[in-house]
Design a protein around this motif. Structure first.
Motif, mmCIF file in Angstrom:
data_model
loop_
_atom_site.group_PDB
_atom_site.id
_atom_site.type_symbol
_atom_site.label_atom_id
_atom_site.label_comp_id
_atom_site.label_asym_id
_atom_site.label_seq_id
_atom_site.Cartn_x
_atom_site.Cartn_y
_atom_site.Cartn_z
ATOM 1 N N MET A 1 28.778 66.515 43.187
ATOM 2 C CA MET A 1 29.318 66.917 44.473
ATOM 3 C C MET A 1 30.836 66.695 44.438
ATOM 4 S SD MET A 1 28.493 65.364 48.288
ATOM 5 C CE MET A 1 26.772 65.229 47.915
ATOM 6 N N ASN A 2 31.589 67.726 44.751
ATOM 7 C CA ASN A 2 33.045 67.634 44.752
ATOM 8 C C ASN A 2 33.611 67.860 46.136
ATOM 9 O OD1 ASN A 2 33.405 67.081 42.003
ATOM 10 N ND2 ASN A 2 33.114 69.226 41.499
ATOM 11 N N ILE A 3 33.010 67.277 47.137
ATOM 12 C CA ILE A 3 33.471 67.436 48.517
ATOM 13 C C ILE A 3 34.507 66.360 48.802
ATOM 14 C CG2 ILE A 3 32.785 67.368 50.936
ATOM 15 C CD1 ILE A 3 30.111 68.577 50.055
ATOM 16 N N ARG A 4 35.695 66.833 49.203
ATOM 17 C CA ARG A 4 36.834 65.936 49.446
ATOM 18 C C ARG A 4 36.963 65.675 50.941
ATOM 19 N NH1 ARG A 4 40.478 65.420 45.400
ATOM 20 N NH2 ARG A 4 42.138 65.190 46.929
ATOM 21 N N ILE A 5 37.008 64.396 51.308
ATOM 22 C CA ILE A 5 37.103 63.986 52.710
ATOM 23 C C ILE A 5 38.338 63.119 52.906
ATOM 24 C CG2 ILE A 5 35.984 62.739 54.600
ATOM 25 C CD1 ILE A 5 33.280 63.407 53.279
ATOM 26 N N LEU A 6 39.099 63.442 53.956
ATOM 27 C CA LEU A 6 40.248 62.636 54.332
ATOM 28 C C LEU A 6 39.874 61.785 55.536
ATOM 29 C CD1 LEU A 6 43.257 61.854 54.142
ATOM 30 C CD2 LEU A 6 43.756 63.831 55.622
ATOM 31 N N VAL A 7 40.080 60.472 55.431
ATOM 32 C CA VAL A 7 39.786 59.536 56.513
ATOM 33 C C VAL A 7 41.117 58.980 57.016
ATOM 34 C CG1 VAL A 7 38.661 57.365 57.142
ATOM 35 C CG2 VAL A 7 37.543 58.945 55.531
ATOM 36 N N PHE A 47 41.292 69.543 51.962
ATOM 37 C CA PHE A 47 40.123 68.689 52.128
ATOM 38 C C PHE A 47 39.009 69.518 52.754
ATOM 39 C CE2 PHE A 47 43.723 65.819 52.047
ATOM 40 C CZ PHE A 47 43.288 64.819 51.191
ATOM 41 N N ASP A 48 37.776 69.122 52.477
ATOM 42 C CA ASP A 48 36.612 69.826 53.026
ATOM 43 C C ASP A 48 36.230 69.304 54.398
ATOM 44 O OD1 ASP A 48 35.957 71.495 50.628
ATOM 45 O OD2 ASP A 48 35.828 69.499 49.730
ATOM 46 N N LEU A 49 36.685 68.099 54.730
ATOM 47 C CA LEU A 49 36.399 67.463 56.011
ATOM 48 C C LEU A 49 37.501 66.444 56.294
ATOM 49 C CD1 LEU A 49 34.550 66.602 58.435
ATOM 50 C CD2 LEU A 49 33.373 65.087 56.825
ATOM 51 N N ILE A 50 37.876 66.353 57.570
ATOM 52 C CA ILE A 50 38.825 65.330 58.001
ATOM 53 C C ILE A 50 38.144 64.497 59.081
ATOM 54 C CG2 ILE A 50 41.055 64.880 59.100
ATOM 55 C CD1 ILE A 50 41.911 67.650 57.913
ATOM 56 N N ILE A 51 38.229 63.189 58.932
ATOM 57 C CA ILE A 51 37.713 62.251 59.927
ATOM 58 C C ILE A 51 38.904 61.449 60.412
ATOM 59 C CG2 ILE A 51 36.152 60.325 60.384
ATOM 60 C CD1 ILE A 51 34.440 61.312 58.001
ATOM 61 N N THR A 52 39.210 61.537 61.709
ATOM 62 C CA THR A 52 40.393 60.858 62.231
ATOM 63 C C THR A 52 40.093 60.062 63.483
ATOM 64 O OG1 THR A 52 42.686 61.141 62.969
ATOM 65 C CG2 THR A 52 41.161 62.904 63.541
ATOM 66 N N ASP A 53 40.753 58.933 63.598
ATOM 67 C CA ASP A 53 40.680 58.112 64.799
ATOM 68 C C ASP A 53 41.534 58.765 65.881
ATOM 69 O OD1 ASP A 53 40.047 55.956 66.437
ATOM 70 O OD2 ASP A 53 41.638 54.683 65.652
ATOM 71 N N LEU A 64 47.346 65.129 65.742
ATOM 72 C CA LEU A 64 47.091 65.476 64.346
ATOM 73 C C LEU A 64 46.196 66.705 64.250
ATOM 74 C CD1 LEU A 64 47.128 64.978 61.278
ATOM 75 C CD2 LEU A 64 45.219 63.367 61.639
ATOM 76 N N ILE A 65 45.119 66.715 65.014
ATOM 77 C CA ILE A 65 44.200 67.859 64.987
ATOM 78 C C ILE A 65 44.935 69.141 65.366
ATOM 79 C CG2 ILE A 65 42.170 68.900 66.085
ATOM 80 C CD1 ILE A 65 41.029 66.025 66.307
ATOM 81 N N GLY A 66 45.781 69.068 66.387
ATOM 82 C CA GLY A 66 46.553 70.242 66.792
ATOM 83 C C GLY A 66 47.411 70.791 65.666
ATOM 84 N N ILE A 79 36.497 68.883 61.505
ATOM 85 C CA ILE A 79 37.236 67.654 61.810
ATOM 86 C C ILE A 79 36.366 66.817 62.736
ATOM 87 C CG2 ILE A 79 39.290 66.644 62.865
ATOM 88 C CD1 ILE A 79 40.773 69.266 62.252
ATOM 89 N N MET A 80 36.145 65.565 62.360
ATOM 90 C CA MET A 80 35.401 64.636 63.203
ATOM 91 C C MET A 80 36.383 63.634 63.797
ATOM 92 S SD MET A 80 31.707 64.231 61.244
ATOM 93 C CE MET A 80 32.177 62.822 60.328
#
Length: 121
Positions: A1-7, A47-53, A64-66, A79-80
């Protein structure tokens, strides 16, 4: 699996918990502590997914999301948003900003993994 996630989270312990959880499911995880650093990375990498506070110094999660949604290559990337708020209004605010899903603290590792799989499907 090569899914890249930014936290993206200003809390080292939250970044670590999310990173360990996602790495246990074989995701490739990159972590940063604020929205400015995240945006700079997103301008250079995909990235394939971004998870941000939501609440962070230098740039909050909604801002950031904007910015990320204005980047052509990120228009359809999930984006989560992580929030302390449990209200429907807070979740609606996240969705309006461009979040795909909202996670409420405290984070449950199993819920994180199932929601990650859902948004990536």
């Amino acid at each position: 699996m090569n899914i890249r996630i930014l936290v993206v989270d200003n809390s080292p312990s939250i970044r670590q918990m999310i990173s360990i959880t996602l790495k246990s499911a074989k995701y490739i995880v990159t972590t940063v502590e604020n929205g400015q650093a995240a945006l700079a990375l997103c301008e250079r990498m995909l990235f394939d997914l971004i998870i941000t506070d939501t609440s962070m110094a230098k740039m909050d999660g909604l801002t950031l999301i904007g910015y990320i949604r204005k980047l052509h290559c990120y228009r359809d990337v999930p984006i989560m948003l992580i929030t302390n708020e449990t209200s429907a209004q807070a979740k609606a605010q996240g969705k309006q900003a461009g979040a795909t899903e909202c996670l409420v603290k405290p984070l449950n590792p199993q819920h994180l993994l199932s929601l990650t799989a859902k948004v990536l499907a």
